[in-house]
Design a protein around this motif. Structure first.
Motif: not given
Length: 399
Positions: A14-36
Motif C-alpha cells: 500500500q505504501q512502498a514505491d512499487l513503481v520504483l521497484l518495478g523499474l529496478c526489477c525490469a532493469a535487473t531482468l534485462y541485465g540477466m538476459v545480457l549476462i546469459a
C-alpha cells in the motif's frame, strides 16, 4: 506470526514505491538476459558458465527484493540518531580489506573485495558504504542547518568536504580502487549542491584540483603507481595511443558497439560476445555489459538500457523533490548521484569517452553485492516516500 507477516506485506504494498521497484526489477531482468549471452561462450556446451552467473545474479535479485522490503520499513532518522555507530561501521568495514578476507577484484585487480565463506559472491565494502556514507553526509548537512550554520560559508563547506576526502583517502589507501572512491566525491558534490552550498566553493574546489593536476604534470613528478591511471586519460584524447595496452579494452568495446548498428547482430549472435578468443571483448558480463547490448541488440537495445536507468534516476529525484524533510531530500539526492555517476562513467567507458576505472553499470552488470546494495539503496528511497511529510524547509530541491 503469519498474520503479522501478511500485515507487513500489505502495508508494504500500500505504501512502498512499487513503481520504483518495478523499474529496478525490469532493469535487473534485462541485465540477466545480457549476462546469459555474455557468459555463454565459457564452455563448449554454452550452459554451465551461463547458468552459474545468471543463477548468482538471480539469487542476488531475490535477496535484493527482501532488502528493498526491509529498508522500506526503516526510518533513517531513527537510524541516524546512532550516527557514531554508522561512522564506526564505515571505518571497520573498509578496514576488513586488509585482513585475510580481503581479495583482489576479478575486474579491477584492486584489493577492493571481501570473500566471506558461505557467500557465493564477493562483497565490495564500497558498495555498502556508499549507502551509509550518503546517510551520514545527509545527517551532517541537516545538523549544519539545524545549528543555523551558514551553508554558504567556508567552514561549513570545509567540514562536509573534509568528511568526504578523509573517507576517500582512507578507502584508496586500503583498496587502491579510485573508481569507487570517486563515487563518494560525486555524491558529495550533488548533495552539497542540493543543500544550497555556495557555487564559489565548487569553483574553488575544481580550480584547486585542476591546478594541482597541472602542477604535477608540468613538473613531471607523477608517481609510477599513478602513471598507468594517467595513461587511461591520455588515451581518451588519442585512441591510437597504446592501442594494444591501456586502450585495448575500450577499442574492443567500441568495435563491438559499432558493429551492432541499429538492430544488432542478434541475441547470442555477437561476433565478440560469443567468441572465446583472447582478443575478444573483455569483462563482458561486468564492466562491458553495455557493449554486449550494443553488439547483439544494437542502438535500440542500448536506448532501452538508458531509458530504464534514466527512469529509475528520475523516480528517485521525484521522491527527493517531494520530500518535506531536508534529511530525506539529501538522502535521495545522494542515492540518485550514485546511480548517475555509475551510469555515466560505465557507458562513457564503453563508448571510449571516459577512462576505464572499473565502475559497473547499475542493475545490469554482473555482481551480487552490487545488485543487493542497489536494491537496499532504492528501498531507503521507498521508505522515505512512504513516510508522512512534516515541516517544509528551504533548499534547492525543497523550494
Amino acid at each position: 506470526m503469519w498474520n503479522r507477516l501478511k500485515a507487513i506485506l500489505a502495508d508494504f504494498i500500500q505504501q512502498a514505491d512499487l513503481v520504483l521497484l518495478g523499474l529496478c526489477c525490469a532493469a535487473t531482468l534485462y541485465g540477466m538476459v545480457l549476462i546469459a549471452s555474455a557468459t555463454r561462450y565459457m564452455d563448449t556446451s554454452g550452459m554451465s558458465g551461463m547458468i552459474r552467473y545468471v543463477g548468482v545474479q538471480g539469487a542476488a535479485m531475490l535477496l535484493g527484493l527482501c532488502a528493498y522490503v526491509f529498508m522500506s520499513m526503516i526510518d533513517v532518522e531513527i537510524v541516524l540518531k546512532k550516527w557514531k555507530w554508522v561512522l564506526a561501521f564505515n571505518i571497520v568495514f573498509i578496514g576488513l580489506l586488509v585482513t585475510p578476507l580481503g581479495v583482489g577484484g576479478a575486474t579491477t585487480g584492486n584489493q577492493a573485495w571481501l570473500k566471506i565463506p558461505g557467500i557465493p559472491f564477493q562483497i565490495g565494502p564500497a558498495e555498502i558504504v556508499k549507502i551509509t556514507f550518503t546517510l551520514l553526509l545527509a545527517k551532517q548537512l541537516e545538523w549544519l542547518r539545524e545549528e543555523k550554520r551558514d551553508l554558504k560559508s567556508f567552514p561549513a563547506a570545509a567540514m562536509v568536504a573534509g568528511h568526504t576526502l578523509l573517507l576517500m583517502g582512507y578507502y584508496v589507501v586500503i583498496s587502491g580502487d579510485m573508481g569507487n572512491a570517486l563515487t563518494f566525491f560525486f555524491i558529495f558534490l550533488c548533495m552539497a549542491f542540493a543543500a544550497g552550498f555556495a557555487l564559489r566553493w565548487f569553483a574553488l574546489l575544481f580550480a584547486g584540483l585542476g591546478g594541482g593536476i597541472a602542477f604535477v604534470l608540468l613538473l613531471d613528478i607523477v608517481p609510477a603507481s599513478m602513471d598507468y591511471m594517467l595513461n587511461r586519460f591520455r588515451v581518451l584524447f588519442d585512441h591510437s595511443y597504446d592501442s594494444l595496452g591501456v586502450g585495448w579494452q575500450q577499442s574492443r568495446s567500441l568495435l563491438a558497439i559499432g558493429s551492432g548498428g541499429i538492430f544488432g547482430q542478434g541475441y547470442m549472435q555477437g561476433t565478440q560476445t560469443q567468441s572465446s578468443e583472447s582478443y575478444s571483448l573483455p569483462y563482458r558480463w561486468t564492466d562491458f555489459i553495455f557493449s554486449v547490448c550494443g553488439e547483439e541488440l544494437g542502438l535500440i537495445g542500448c536506448l532501452a538500457v538508458i531509458a530504464l536507468l534514466t527512469a529509475i534516476i528520475i523516480r528517485v529525484l521525484l521522491v527527493a523533490r517531494n520530500a518535506q524533510v531536508p534529511l530525506h531530500c539529501y538522502v535521495c539526492v545522494g542515492m540518485a548521484a550514485m546511480l548517475i555517476y555509475q551510469t555515466v562513467i560505465n557507458i562513457g567507458m564503453c563508448l571510449f569517452v571516459m577512462p576505464t576505472i572499473g565502475v559497473t553499470l547499475p542493475f545490469f552488470s554482473y555482481g551480487g553485492s552490487s545488485l543487493l546494495t542497489l536494491y537496499a539503496a532504492m528501498g531507503v528511497v521507498s521508505g522515505i516516500k512512504k513516510r508522512s511529510p512534516v515541516t517544509r524547509r528551504p533548499g534547492r530541491l525543497l523550494g
